[in-house]
Design an enzyme around this catalytic site. Sequence first.
Site, PDB file in Angstrom:
ATOM      1  N   ARG A  59      26.390  16.361 -20.204  1.00 39.02           N
ATOM      2  CA  ARG A  59      25.530  15.411 -21.303  1.00 39.02           C
ATOM      3  C   ARG A  59      26.218  15.364 -22.612  1.00 39.02           C
ATOM      4  O   ARG A  59      26.335  14.449 -23.335  1.00 39.02           O
ATOM      5  CB  ARG A  59      24.352  15.758 -21.330  1.00 39.02           C
ATOM      6  CG  ARG A  59      23.476  15.238 -22.431  1.00 39.02           C
ATOM      7  CD  ARG A  59      21.992  15.229 -21.955  1.00 39.02           C
ATOM      8  NE  ARG A  59      20.880  14.744 -23.022  1.00 39.02           N
ATOM      9  CZ  ARG A  59      20.592  13.651 -23.146  1.00 39.02           C
ATOM     10  NH1 ARG A  59      21.071  12.527 -22.600  1.00 39.02           N
ATOM     11  NH2 ARG A  59      19.767  13.454 -24.364  1.00 39.02           N
ATOM     12  N   HIS A  63      27.417  12.276 -24.842  1.00 40.20           N
ATOM     13  CA  HIS A  63      27.130  11.951 -26.189  1.00 40.20           C
ATOM     14  C   HIS A  63      28.397  11.888 -27.052  1.00 40.20           C
ATOM     15  O   HIS A  63      28.341  11.091 -27.851  1.00 40.20           O
ATOM     16  CB  HIS A  63      26.117  13.146 -26.776  1.00 40.20           C
ATOM     17  CG  HIS A  63      24.848  13.157 -26.415  1.00 40.20           C
ATOM     18  ND1 HIS A  63      23.680  13.499 -27.124  1.00 40.20           N
ATOM     19  CD2 HIS A  63      23.967  12.415 -25.335  1.00 40.20           C
ATOM     20  CE1 HIS A  63      22.591  13.050 -26.615  1.00 40.20           C
ATOM     21  NE2 HIS A  63      22.745  12.581 -25.274  1.00 40.20           N
ATOM     22  N   GLY A  69      33.567   7.547 -30.239  1.00 42.31           N
ATOM     23  CA  GLY A  69      34.601   7.623 -29.186  1.00 42.31           C
ATOM     24  C   GLY A  69      34.503   9.150 -29.024  1.00 42.31           C
ATOM     25  O   GLY A  69      33.896   9.858 -29.540  1.00 42.31           O
ATOM     26  N   ASP A  71      35.692  12.226 -29.589  1.00 42.79           N
ATOM     27  CA  ASP A  71      36.525  12.830 -30.550  1.00 42.79           C
ATOM     28  C   ASP A  71      35.973  13.979 -31.050  1.00 42.79           C
ATOM     29  O   ASP A  71      36.275  14.572 -32.173  1.00 42.79           O
ATOM     30  CB  ASP A  71      36.616  11.735 -31.823  1.00 42.79           C
ATOM     31  CG  ASP A  71      35.176  11.874 -32.523  1.00 42.79           C
ATOM     32  OD1 ASP A  71      34.194  12.041 -31.964  1.00 42.79           O
ATOM     33  OD2 ASP A  71      35.185  11.390 -33.503  1.00 42.79           O
ATOM     34  N   ASN A  91      18.706  15.484 -29.908  1.00 46.49           N
ATOM     35  CA  ASN A  91      19.508  16.817 -29.558  1.00 46.49           C
ATOM     36  C   ASN A  91      18.669  17.558 -28.660  1.00 46.49           C
ATOM     37  O   ASN A  91      19.233  18.714 -28.286  1.00 46.49           O
ATOM     38  CB  ASN A  91      20.075  17.528 -30.892  1.00 46.49           C
ATOM     39  CG  ASN A  91      18.911  18.045 -31.643  1.00 46.49           C
ATOM     40  OD1 ASN A  91      17.749  18.060 -31.335  1.00 46.49           O
ATOM     41  ND2 ASN A  91      19.155  19.048 -32.609  1.00 46.49           N
ATOM     42  N   PRO A 158      21.802   5.209 -26.239  1.00 46.19           N
ATOM     43  CA  PRO A 158      21.142   4.620 -25.301  1.00 46.19           C
ATOM     44  C   PRO A 158      19.664   5.319 -25.277  1.00 46.19           C
ATOM     45  O   PRO A 158      19.773   6.527 -25.010  1.00 46.19           O
ATOM     46  CB  PRO A 158      21.422   4.135 -23.940  1.00 46.19           C
ATOM     47  CG  PRO A 158      22.646   5.237 -23.907  1.00 46.19           C
ATOM     48  CD  PRO A 158      23.092   5.496 -25.363  1.00 46.19           C
ATOM     49  N   HIS A 188      22.609  11.755 -13.882  1.00 44.99           N
ATOM     50  CA  HIS A 188      21.523  12.492 -13.812  1.00 44.99           C
ATOM     51  C   HIS A 188      20.867  13.070 -12.377  1.00 44.99           C
ATOM     52  O   HIS A 188      19.902  13.476 -12.182  1.00 44.99           O
ATOM     53  CB  HIS A 188      20.409  11.395 -14.227  1.00 44.99           C
ATOM     54  CG  HIS A 188      20.274  11.071 -15.466  1.00 44.99           C
ATOM     55  ND1 HIS A 188      19.630   9.806 -15.964  1.00 44.99           N
ATOM     56  CD2 HIS A 188      20.737  11.367 -16.561  1.00 44.99           C
ATOM     57  CE1 HIS A 188      19.816   9.557 -17.302  1.00 44.99           C
ATOM     58  NE2 HIS A 188      20.501  10.694 -17.776  1.00 44.99           N
ATOM     59  N   ASP A 241      16.727  15.444 -10.672  1.00 47.15           N
ATOM     60  CA  ASP A 241      16.485  15.040  -9.370  1.00 47.15           C
ATOM     61  C   ASP A 241      16.124  16.396  -8.655  1.00 47.15           C
ATOM     62  O   ASP A 241      15.956  17.392  -9.103  1.00 47.15           O
ATOM     63  CB  ASP A 241      17.954  14.437  -8.763  1.00 47.15           C
ATOM     64  CG  ASP A 241      19.073  15.463  -8.487  1.00 47.15           C
ATOM     65  OD1 ASP A 241      18.742  16.653  -8.594  1.00 47.15           O
ATOM     66  OD2 ASP A 241      20.179  14.886  -7.799  1.00 47.15           O
ATOM     67  N   THR A 244      18.915  19.967  -8.682  1.00 42.32           N
ATOM     68  CA  THR A 244      19.214  19.991  -9.998  1.00 42.32           C
ATOM     69  C   THR A 244      20.481  20.582 -10.450  1.00 42.32           C
ATOM     70  O   THR A 244      21.202  20.161 -11.480  1.00 42.32           O
ATOM     71  CB  THR A 244      18.114  20.213 -10.953  1.00 42.32           C
ATOM     72  OG1 THR A 244      18.359  20.290 -12.159  1.00 42.32           O
ATOM     73  CG2 THR A 244      17.601  21.636 -10.656  1.00 42.32           C
TER      74      THR A 244
HETATM   75  C1  HEM Z   1      22.312   4.922 -19.080  1.00 39.02           C
HETATM   76  C2  HEM Z   1      21.731   5.699 -20.215  1.00 39.02           C
HETATM   77  C3  HEM Z   1      21.222   7.106 -20.430  1.00 39.02           C
HETATM   78  C4  HEM Z   1      20.071   7.244 -20.858  1.00 39.02           C
HETATM   79  C5  HEM Z   1      19.230   6.446 -21.530  1.00 39.02           C
HETATM   80  C6  HEM Z   1      20.047   8.928 -20.839  1.00 39.02           C
HETATM   81  C7  HEM Z   1      18.906   9.722 -21.108  1.00 39.02           C
HETATM   82  C8  HEM Z   1      18.953  10.997 -20.987  1.00 39.02           C
HETATM   83  C9  HEM Z   1      17.700  11.814 -21.347  1.00 39.02           C
HETATM   84  C10 HEM Z   1      16.404  11.225 -22.214  1.00 39.02           C
HETATM   85  C11 HEM Z   1      17.792  13.078 -21.124  1.00 39.02           C
HETATM   86  C12 HEM Z   1      16.748  14.148 -20.976  1.00 39.02           C
HETATM   87  C13 HEM Z   1      17.012  14.813 -22.489  1.00 39.02           C
HETATM   88  C14 HEM Z   1      15.449  15.747 -22.546  1.00 39.02           C
HETATM   89  O1  HEM Z   1      14.525  15.264 -22.761  1.00 39.02           O
HETATM   90  O2  HEM Z   1      15.982  16.891 -22.552  1.00 39.02           O
HETATM   91  C15 HEM Z   1      19.010  13.007 -20.300  1.00 39.02           C
HETATM   92  C16 HEM Z   1      19.601  14.258 -19.624  1.00 39.02           C
HETATM   93  C17 HEM Z   1      20.649  14.242 -18.924  1.00 39.02           C
HETATM   94  N1  HEM Z   1      21.809  13.081 -19.087  1.00 39.02           N
HETATM   95 FE1  HEM Z   1      21.245  11.254 -19.640  1.00 39.02          FE
HETATM   96  N2  HEM Z   1      21.015   9.390 -20.088  1.00 39.02           N
HETATM   97  C18 HEM Z   1      22.050   8.099 -20.013  1.00 39.02           C
HETATM   98  C19 HEM Z   1      23.240   8.496 -19.449  1.00 39.02           C
HETATM   99  C20 HEM Z   1      23.708   9.530 -19.158  1.00 39.02           C
HETATM  100  C21 HEM Z   1      25.287   9.573 -18.745  1.00 39.02           C
HETATM  101  C22 HEM Z   1      26.417   8.567 -18.929  1.00 39.02           C
HETATM  102  C23 HEM Z   1      25.455  10.963 -18.378  1.00 39.02           C
HETATM  103  C24 HEM Z   1      26.784  11.527 -17.829  1.00 39.02           C
HETATM  104  C25 HEM Z   1      27.734  10.916 -17.206  1.00 39.02           C
HETATM  105  C26 HEM Z   1      24.016  11.642 -18.533  1.00 39.02           C
HETATM  106  C27 HEM Z   1      23.953  13.113 -18.259  1.00 39.02           C
HETATM  107  C28 HEM Z   1      22.915  13.514 -18.326  1.00 39.02           C
HETATM  108  C29 HEM Z   1      22.391  15.131 -17.853  1.00 39.02           C
HETATM  109  C30 HEM Z   1      23.616  15.804 -17.122  1.00 39.02           C
HETATM  110  C31 HEM Z   1      21.396  15.457 -18.320  1.00 39.02           C
HETATM  111  C32 HEM Z   1      20.710  16.654 -18.201  1.00 39.02           C
HETATM  112  C33 HEM Z   1      21.038  17.501 -19.322  1.00 39.02           C
HETATM  113  C34 HEM Z   1      20.520  19.022 -19.352  1.00 39.02           C
HETATM  114  O3  HEM Z   1      19.739  19.330 -18.287  1.00 39.02           O
HETATM  115  O4  HEM Z   1      20.899  19.881 -20.279  1.00 39.02           O
HETATM  116  N3  HEM Z   1      23.316  10.805 -18.992  1.00 39.02           N
HETATM  117  N4  HEM Z   1      19.596  11.694 -20.237  1.00 39.02           N
HETATM  118  C1  LIG Z   2      18.452  20.219 -33.186  1.00 40.48           C
HETATM  119  O1  LIG Z   2      18.166  19.762 -34.670  1.00 40.48           O
HETATM  120  C2  LIG Z   2      17.183  20.545 -35.180  1.00 40.48           C
HETATM  121  C3  LIG Z   2      16.924  20.106 -36.510  1.00 40.48           C
HETATM  122  O2  LIG Z   2      16.969  18.616 -36.525  1.00 40.48           O
HETATM  123  C4  LIG Z   2      18.016  21.825 -35.073  1.00 40.48           C
HETATM  124  O3  LIG Z   2      17.049  22.825 -35.771  1.00 40.48           O
HETATM  125  C5  LIG Z   2      18.546  22.336 -34.042  1.00 40.48           C
HETATM  126  O4  LIG Z   2      19.336  23.644 -34.144  1.00 40.48           O
HETATM  127  C6  LIG Z   2      19.245  21.545 -33.160  1.00 40.48           C
HETATM  128  N1  LIG Z   2      19.705  21.868 -31.889  1.00 40.48           N
HETATM  129  C7  LIG Z   2      20.957  21.945 -31.620  1.00 40.48           C
HETATM  130  C8  LIG Z   2      21.102  22.292 -30.060  1.00 40.48           C
HETATM  131  O5  LIG Z   2      22.074  21.961 -32.310  1.00 40.48           O
END
Ligand code: HEM
Ligand SMILES: *[C@@H]1O[C@H](CO)[C@@H](O)[C@H](O)[C@H]1NC(C)=O
Length: 317
Positions: A59, A63, A69, A71, A91, A158, A188, A241, A244
């Site tokens: 993730r 981001h 890009g 970077d 974040n 997004p 995901h 999923d 996970t």
């Molecule tokens: C298509 C647009 C995408 C949206 C709207 C989106 C949105 C999100 C959101 C909302 C979360 C959960 C955040 C949270 O509540 O903790 C998430 C988690 C995640 N996303 Fe996406 N995502 C997108 C695309 C991607 C892409 C392109 C990748 C990588 C190829 C990705 C990889 C992940 C992974 C691995 C997590 C789990 C993170 C964790 O467990 O630490 N996502 N995503």
């Molecule tokens: C997310 O942002 C909050 C403040 O907006 C900050 O306190 C927190 O450390 C940030 N989390 C990470 C993982 O950088």
Amino acid sequence: MAAVVALIFALAMFPVSSPVSALSSNYYSKTCPKLETAVTNAVKKAMKNHKTVPAALLRMHFHDCFIRGCDASVLLESKGKNTAEKDGPPNISLHAFYVIDNAKKAVEAMCPGVVSCADILALSARDAVALSGGPTWDVPKGRKDGRISKATDTRQLPAPTFNISQLQQSFSQRGLSMADLVALSGGHSLGFSHCSSFQNRIHNFNATLDIDPSISPSFATSLRHVCPAHNKVKNAGATLDSSTTVFDNAYYKLLLPGKSLFSSDQSLLTTPKTKALVSKFARSKSAFENAFVQSMIRMSSITGGGQEIRLDCRRVN
Ligand code: HEM
Ligand SMILES: *[C@@H]1O[C@H](CO)[C@@H](O)[C@H](O)[C@H]1NC(C)=O
Ligand SMILES: *[C@@H]1O[C@H](CO)[C@@H](O)[C@H](O)[C@H]1NC(C)=O
Ligand SMILES: *[C@@H]1O[C@H](CO)[C@@H](O)[C@H](O)[C@H]1NC(C)=O
């Protein structure tokens, strides 16, 4: 010789406008031949203690690439009056930055000042997938690290509430297609989401319905159980999923019967073309893996405005 002199002259005259050189797989083969082993070892070591590391790295790379890009802007700390990307609103799931620090430390010890943090992050994301049972691939390298990271830029990511046209716009702005969107959403397959990211689907969906009718009713019931309307439990949420920590095509198998978390996931079923790809990836793990690899290479090649090889991934030089 004359050509070399002319080239040196040209570089001296136009240092700022010199074109960003294309990325290549063997970029560090002479300057840092053991780079990839060092990064892989850092990821492996971290995974032993924290099962969530691969999801975090994947993730983080996404981001990074979607903002300015690829970077390494996502790695910079806030400083003075500037609030960095990592302190911006979505974040909530960014973590495991220490893994990049450890990899960078190992790499700097071998080849100081040579390898960008953006390349280390791209390699870590690849390793995260491969070490979780997913495919592996050659990562093109040669990214440069940027000097700008702004919390307000995270608005460009997004949102999980996006529909298919909003997703298409977000991806096409970065040179990515609908096919890339479907394949990359397979990221995901790993990880976890907080309730806030799918709350819109399970409470007060719209003026007439409490629950998004496209969610499987049994799945909605279980989600409402862990995420009640006025959720007070910090860090409550659900896995993305059923497997996970394993990178596989279960995400697509669950998506078809309405068992995905986000509106953005569900929206992949709303056009014939994207739905056909979801079905294909649900049927064939290898078709998914091949597509994912190609799309990851495209995403991780989104050019950034980077200029330097950062010495500390959290700070500009
Ligand atoms: C298509 C647009 C995408 C949206 C709207 C989106 C949105 C999100 C959101 C909302 C979360 C959960 C955040 C949270 O509540 O903790 C998430 C988690 C995640 N996303 Fe996406 N995502 C997108 C695309 C991607 C892409 C392109 C990748 C990588 C190829 C990705 C990889 C992940 C992974 C691995 C997590 C789990 C993170 C964790 O467990 O630490 N996502 N995503
Ligand atoms: C997310 O942002 C909050 C403040 O907006 C900050 O306190 C927190 O450390 C940030 N989390 C990470 C993982 O950088
Ligand atoms: C997606 O959402 C935008 C903004 O709310 C809306 O203008 C557009 O019509 C929606 N598209 C689809 C296909 O639902
Ligand atoms: C609520 O959502 C359902 C399903 O998408 C839709 O049919 C209905 O028209 C929506 N109601 C309102 C008031 O928007």
